[in-house]
Enzyme design. Structure first.
Site, PDB file in Angstrom:
ATOM      1  N   CYS B  16      24.137   3.233  20.936  1.00  0.00           N
ATOM      2  CA  CYS B  16      24.642   1.873  20.768  1.00  0.00           C
ATOM      3  C   CYS B  16      24.243   0.981  21.941  1.00  0.00           C
ATOM      4  O   CYS B  16      24.386  -0.237  21.865  1.00  0.00           O
ATOM      5  CB  CYS B  16      26.149   1.876  20.586  1.00  0.00           C
ATOM      6  SG  CYS B  16      26.638   2.591  19.012  1.00  0.00           S
ATOM      7  N   ASP B  66      24.196   1.492   9.931  1.00  0.00           N
ATOM      8  CA  ASP B  66      24.095   1.677  11.376  1.00  0.00           C
ATOM      9  C   ASP B  66      23.016   2.711  11.691  1.00  0.00           C
ATOM     10  O   ASP B  66      22.972   3.772  11.067  1.00  0.00           O
ATOM     11  CB  ASP B  66      25.434   2.164  11.934  1.00  0.00           C
ATOM     12  CG  ASP B  66      25.721   1.569  13.301  1.00  0.00           C
ATOM     13  OD1 ASP B  66      24.812   1.618  14.148  1.00  0.00           O
ATOM     14  OD2 ASP B  66      26.824   1.065  13.506  1.00  0.00           O
TER      15      ASP B  66
END
Lengths: 70, 354
Positions: B16, B66
């Site tokens: 991330c 994602d």
């Protein structure tokens, strides 16, 4: 003065090179980095070793000059 | 399989931490046309984790996507982390994952067995989540990337939103913080074995149990803590609900070694971007600078952050303990005000809970 050229490298390489340099060099060291956050990380690494430094902006980034070990 | 290959060396930014900064994103997204639909329950105006669309009065579908670059050298572990992270967006909306599709970028000259292991790790997490994995899409790319598009279901009245926290709420986080910093230390080969094991365990843990445990309690707001760090996700919560949030740094659970590595300067660039983004809301008080670095550290596959009424907080903490999440749950702070026009985040050493 010993120089560490970490320009263009990405984290954590500038810190790794600074660590290495401080282990072998008790005198002043100049570390060159490209990004502002790399300058901040190198400064933290220096303080963590109980040494002081002064940073200045250069044409293509920053120079962190580490004072000799006391 | 070639054991010499270290997957993280292919990635400039891992996990991330590779996210495009919040400042850049809001600038670009602000220029897109606005979409509206009476059945769209959650869109992107509030920077929430996924889209939620009502199908009937009892069923809404959650849609999310994602993916990221390697955060672990072991391909199987990377697959697990990426999948746990993608599935988490569904849990953060209060839903149950149902269908998952792989999204893959992989170098043409790398051993395909490595890709096989990445996909095996991902599939295992999808199975653990109780969802089905049904194909996906792959392209060639110099930098490997992996993740999932996930569809889940939720009752339209029980959607968790990132806004809605109320004055007096207690903020509980279900995983310890520090994955960005510890992963940076791993990359620098300066992390202890204990820290490395812990970060992998935390990143591969699904938020399934945490979400299921909280289902019996009143939840005013929920989000998963990922690339924007605890501070960034708290700022979204504060902004969306006009809330003033107080975070007590001494009560927050951090990974083993994270504080020490932050003091060594092993901080991902994303942490500084996150700090910049929250600076207008943030009052750091007398709290030491290292905590600001720790709280802005981008998390990969982080925990769920719940805002719950104070009188239910103790019971929820006990329920988490009984559920044995496998991660460290902590009270990170509380909501001092809500519905104000001056949202903010204040740091202090300790928050008091009655």
């Amino acid at each position: 003065m010993k120089e560490v050229d970490a320009r263009g490298l990405s984290c954590p390489e500038p810190v790794m090179l600074t660590e290495e340099a401080m282990k072998s060099e008790a005198g002043a060291i100049r570390v060159l980095v490209t990004e502002p956050h790399q300058k901040m990380n190198v400064e933290k690494c220096v303080w963590d070793h109980g040494r002081n430094c002064t940073s200045t902006e250069t044409e293509d980034g920053f120079a962190v000059v580490i004072e000799p070990k006391k | 399989m070639n054991e010499e290959i270290r997957l993280t060396q292919f990635a400039k930014h891992g996990g991330c931490a590779a996210k495009i900064g919040p400042d850049t994103l809001s600038r670009v997204l602000g220029r897109l046309p606005k979409f509206s639909d009476p059945d769209l329950i959650v869109g992107f105006e509030t920077s929430d984790d996924a889209a939620v669309y009502k199908i009937t009065d009892d069923v809404a579908v959650i849609q999310t996507l994602d993916f990221f670059t390697p955060v672990a050298d072991d391909p199987y572990t990377f697959g697990q982390v990426a999948a746990a992270n993608a599935l988490s967006d569904v849990y953060a909306m209060g839903g149950e994952p149902k269908i998952a599709l792989n999204i893959v970028c992989f170098p043409g000259d790398l051993d395909p067995d490595i890709l096989g292991e990445i996909l095996r790790g991902g599939a295992e997490k999808v199975r653990e989540a109780g969802a089905v994995l049904v194909g996906g899409h792959s392209i060639q790319d110099d930098e490997p990337k992996y993740g999932l598009s996930v569809a889940g279901l939720v009752h339209p009245d029980r959607v968790y939103k990132n806004f809605g926290c109320e004055k007096g709420d207690v903020l509980i986080l279900t995983k310890q913080l520090g994955s960005g910093i510890v992963n940076t230390a791993v990359k620098a080969q300066l992390a202890s074995e204990e820290s490395e094991r812990e970060v992998i365990r935390v990143m591969t843990t699904l938020n399934k149990k945490a979400k299921e445990t909280a289902a019996d309690f009143t939840v005013h707001a929920c989000t998963d803590v990922t690339g924007f760090g605890l501070l960034g996700h708290c700022s979204e919560m504060a902004d969306a609900g006009g809330a003033v949030i107080e975070l007590g740094v001494e009560g927050i659970a951090f990974m083993h070694g994270a504080k020490e590595y932050a003091e060594m300067g092993l901080i991902p660039g994303g942490a500084y971007r996150n700090q910049k983004h929250v600076s207008r809301l943030l009052d750091t008080g007398d709290v030491s600078e290292v905590y600001v670095d720790l709280l802005s550290d981008p998390q990969t596959s982080g925990g769920l952050l719940f805002a719950v009424p104070e009188n239910e907080a103790e019971d929820l903490l006990r329920a988490f303990e009984r559920a044995d999440l496998g991660t460290k749950v902590s009270v990170v702070g509380r909501v001092l005000e809500s519905g104000t026009d001056k949202p903010g985040i204040r740091l202090c050493d300790k928050v008091e809970i009655k």
